[in-house]
Design an enzyme around this catalytic site. Structure first.
Site, PDB file in Angstrom:
ATOM      1  N   ILE A 207     -62.542 -59.989 -78.071  1.00  9.79           N
ATOM      2  CA  ILE A 207     -62.687 -60.283 -76.638  1.00  9.79           C
ATOM      3  C   ILE A 207     -64.079 -60.838 -76.344  1.00  9.79           C
ATOM      4  CG2 ILE A 207     -62.562 -59.320 -74.296  1.00  9.79           C
ATOM      5  CD1 ILE A 207     -60.549 -57.235 -75.459  1.00  9.79           C
TER       6      ILE A 207
ATOM      7  N   THR B 206     -65.826 -54.978 -68.965  1.00 12.14           N
ATOM      8  CA  THR B 206     -64.361 -54.952 -69.078  1.00 12.14           C
ATOM      9  C   THR B 206     -63.971 -54.131 -70.304  1.00 12.14           C
ATOM     10  OG1 THR B 206     -64.359 -56.985 -70.394  1.00 12.14           O
ATOM     11  CG2 THR B 206     -64.040 -57.234 -68.011  1.00 12.14           C
ATOM     12  N   ALA B 207     -64.940 -53.358 -70.862  1.00 12.87           N
ATOM     13  CA  ALA B 207     -64.661 -52.625 -72.106  1.00 12.87           C
ATOM     14  C   ALA B 207     -64.151 -51.215 -71.774  1.00 12.87           C
ATOM     15  CB  ALA B 207     -65.900 -52.608 -72.985  1.00 12.87           C
ATOM     16  N   ARG B 208     -65.053 -50.276 -71.556  1.00 19.55           N
ATOM     17  CA  ARG B 208     -64.675 -48.926 -71.128  1.00 19.55           C
ATOM     18  C   ARG B 208     -65.769 -48.374 -70.231  1.00 19.55           C
ATOM     19  NH1 ARG B 208     -60.177 -49.936 -72.240  1.00 19.55           N
ATOM     20  NH2 ARG B 208     -58.781 -48.915 -73.716  1.00 19.55           N
TER      21      ARG B 208
ATOM     22  N   ASP C 170     -64.315 -53.842 -64.441  1.00 16.35           N
ATOM     23  CA  ASP C 170     -62.853 -53.665 -64.466  1.00 16.35           C
ATOM     24  C   ASP C 170     -62.491 -52.254 -64.935  1.00 16.35           C
ATOM     25  OD1 ASP C 170     -60.084 -54.583 -64.465  1.00 16.35           O
ATOM     26  OD2 ASP C 170     -60.199 -54.611 -66.658  1.00 16.35           O
TER      27      ASP C 170
ATOM     28  N   GLU D 152     -61.880 -42.995 -64.723  1.00 10.74           N
ATOM     29  CA  GLU D 152     -60.889 -43.697 -63.906  1.00 10.74           C
ATOM     30  C   GLU D 152     -59.530 -42.995 -63.955  1.00 10.74           C
ATOM     31  OE1 GLU D 152     -61.207 -47.541 -66.069  1.00 10.74           O
ATOM     32  OE2 GLU D 152     -59.145 -47.191 -66.738  1.00 10.74           O
TER      33      GLU D 152
ATOM     34  N   HIS E 159     -58.936 -51.861 -63.561  1.00 11.49           N
ATOM     35  CA  HIS E 159     -58.522 -51.934 -64.978  1.00 11.49           C
ATOM     36  C   HIS E 159     -57.292 -52.834 -65.165  1.00 11.49           C
ATOM     37  CE1 HIS E 159     -58.560 -49.554 -69.024  1.00 11.49           C
ATOM     38  NE2 HIS E 159     -58.216 -50.820 -69.207  1.00 11.49           N
ATOM     39  N   ILE E 160     -57.477 -54.117 -64.851  1.00 11.13           N
ATOM     40  CA  ILE E 160     -56.342 -55.056 -64.955  1.00 11.13           C
ATOM     41  C   ILE E 160     -56.551 -56.072 -66.081  1.00 11.13           C
ATOM     42  CG2 ILE E 160     -55.681 -54.831 -62.529  1.00 11.13           C
ATOM     43  CD1 ILE E 160     -57.019 -57.617 -62.063  1.00 11.13           C
ATOM     44  N   GLY E 161     -57.478 -55.761 -67.011  1.00 13.75           N
ATOM     45  CA  GLY E 161     -57.790 -56.716 -68.080  1.00 13.75           C
ATOM     46  C   GLY E 161     -56.574 -57.294 -68.783  1.00 13.75           C
ATOM     47  N   SER E 162     -55.625 -56.444 -69.142  1.00 13.46           N
ATOM     48  CA  SER E 162     -54.471 -56.927 -69.922  1.00 13.46           C
ATOM     49  C   SER E 162     -53.244 -57.194 -69.055  1.00 13.46           C
ATOM     50  CB  SER E 162     -54.110 -55.903 -71.002  1.00 13.46           C
ATOM     51  OG  SER E 162     -53.629 -54.710 -70.402  1.00 13.46           O
TER      52      SER E 162
END
Ligand code: NAP
Length: 329
Positions: free
Chosen positions: A162, A244-246, A270, A275, A293-296
């Site tokens: 990524i 956008t990782a954790r 994200d 969360e 958290h909509i990365g994927s």
């Protein structure tokens, strides 16, 4: 695969994934998409005796949970690339294979990293809020002033799948890419991806030269609070921070303080520590572009993740080499 082989899927998944699972397995689905409490999931496993579990990052599979799983469970397939929600050592101890979905969500997540970067660079949240709440009175020569990506330095922390995909997108915006990684990539590896990127030996060095920093390492004990108060002190003044990782890779208090005193010009996040119960101070922080958290979250990525998980389960239960294992038995 015999349709008597039992598979328990913890969350509702895209229709094509569930259809395939129904066709190939004796499957226990979750049509109401309720969140299993750990004890309920253990009980469901004891009753159903699955050979495989297909889980998501919303379930925490710690040592105690894995210890209680029935002996029937041969594989845990995670519907994610990150595996910080699963105790891999505990799974290994029980000879349970763990698989994940590397690559399936690379493009989708890199897109979201760029959305977060642009959102923070151009004050997108406040601009949207004003427009939606009747605060847009006239074109403003001095309002919503952000920064351009063209010519700015993007510092990638974790130059894996990524990280590299985000770097490629940033390059198309005219950004200069630098990175910090455990392993330095060879020029040939970078060139194969069409990338021109300069490594920094130390994280502090990368932070000091980057106009925007984007995080792409997995969450592990080593990356816990990697971006803490010291990192914020080391960061270039008025830099942007993208995560956008954790969530737990950053120390929330240090980030909020950095935003408050203007050391950070903005953030695009994200993912959040704890969360969905994230630190509510982010909601009032200046220039925080926040996503749930909509990365994927694309059709392509979510279908592919499901198919990859089913491929791994099928292989594990038929004794074939298992693709995408993170921990083999
Ligand atoms: P990846 O290809 O494995 O890349 C991870 C990179 O981080 C690698 O370059 C790795 O270095 C580096 N790294 C690993 N451990 C490190 C450590 N302890 N210290 C410093 N660097 C370290 O993984 P990916 O597919 O890019 O995914 C990265 C992460 O993104 C996932 O783990 C997940 O948490 C997160 N993610 C979030 C979303 C979302 O929805 N927002 C979606 C997908 C993924 P080496 O090359 O030396 O191994």
């Amino acid at each position: 695969m015999s349709s008597n082989t039992r598979l328990l899927i913890t969350r509702r998944l895209p229709e094509p994934v569930e259809e395939r699972a129904k066709h190939e397995f004796d499957v226990l689905l979750n049509p109401s998409d309720h969140q299993y409490a750990s004890a309920d999931l253990v009980a469901a496993c004891e009753n159903f005796e699955p050979s495989a579990l297909l889980v998501t990052p919303t379930e925490r599979l710690d040592e105690a949970f894995i210890r209680q799983l029935p002996g029937s469970v041969k594989i845990i397939a995670s519907y994610s690339v990150g595996l910080d929600h699963i105790d891999l050592a505990a799974a290994k101890k029980r000879s349970i294979v763990v698989s994940h979905t590397p690559g399936a969500l690379t493009s989708a997540t890199a897109d979201i990293a760029i959305l977060c970067l642009l959102g923070a660079a151009r004050h997108a949240y406040r601009a949207q809020q004003d427009l939606r709440h009747g605060q847009w009175k006239r074109w403003d020569p001095t309002g919503y002033i952000g920064v351009e990506l063209d010519g700015a330095v993007l510092g990638i922390v974790g130059m894996g799948r990524i990280g590299r995909a985000t770097a490629m997108r940033a390059q198309a915006f005219g950004m200069e890419v630098r990175y910090w990684n455990r392993t330095t990539l060879s020029q040939a590896q970078l060139k194969a991806k069409g990338l021109s990127a300069t490594p920094c030996e130390r994280l502090e060095e990368l932070l000091a030269v980057s106009d925007a920093v984007s995080l792409h390492v997995p969450y592990t004990p080593e990356t816990h609070h990697l971006i803490d108060a010291d990192a914020i002190n080391a960061i270039k003044p008025e830099a942007l921070l993208i995560n956008t990782a954790r969530g737990s890779i950053v120390d929330d208090e240090a980030i909020l303080e950095g935003l408050k005193r203007g050391k950070l010009a903005g953030i695009g996040f994200d993912v959040f520590d704890g969360e969905p119960d994230f630190n509510q101070a982010y909601l009032d922080a200046p220039n925080a572009y926040l996503l749930p958290h909509i990365g994927s979250a694309t059709n392509q990525a979510r279908n592919k993740m499901g198919m990859m998980a089913l491929d791994s389960i099928e292989a594990a239960l038929s004794g074939n080499p298992i693709p995408n294992t993170a921990c083999s038995s």
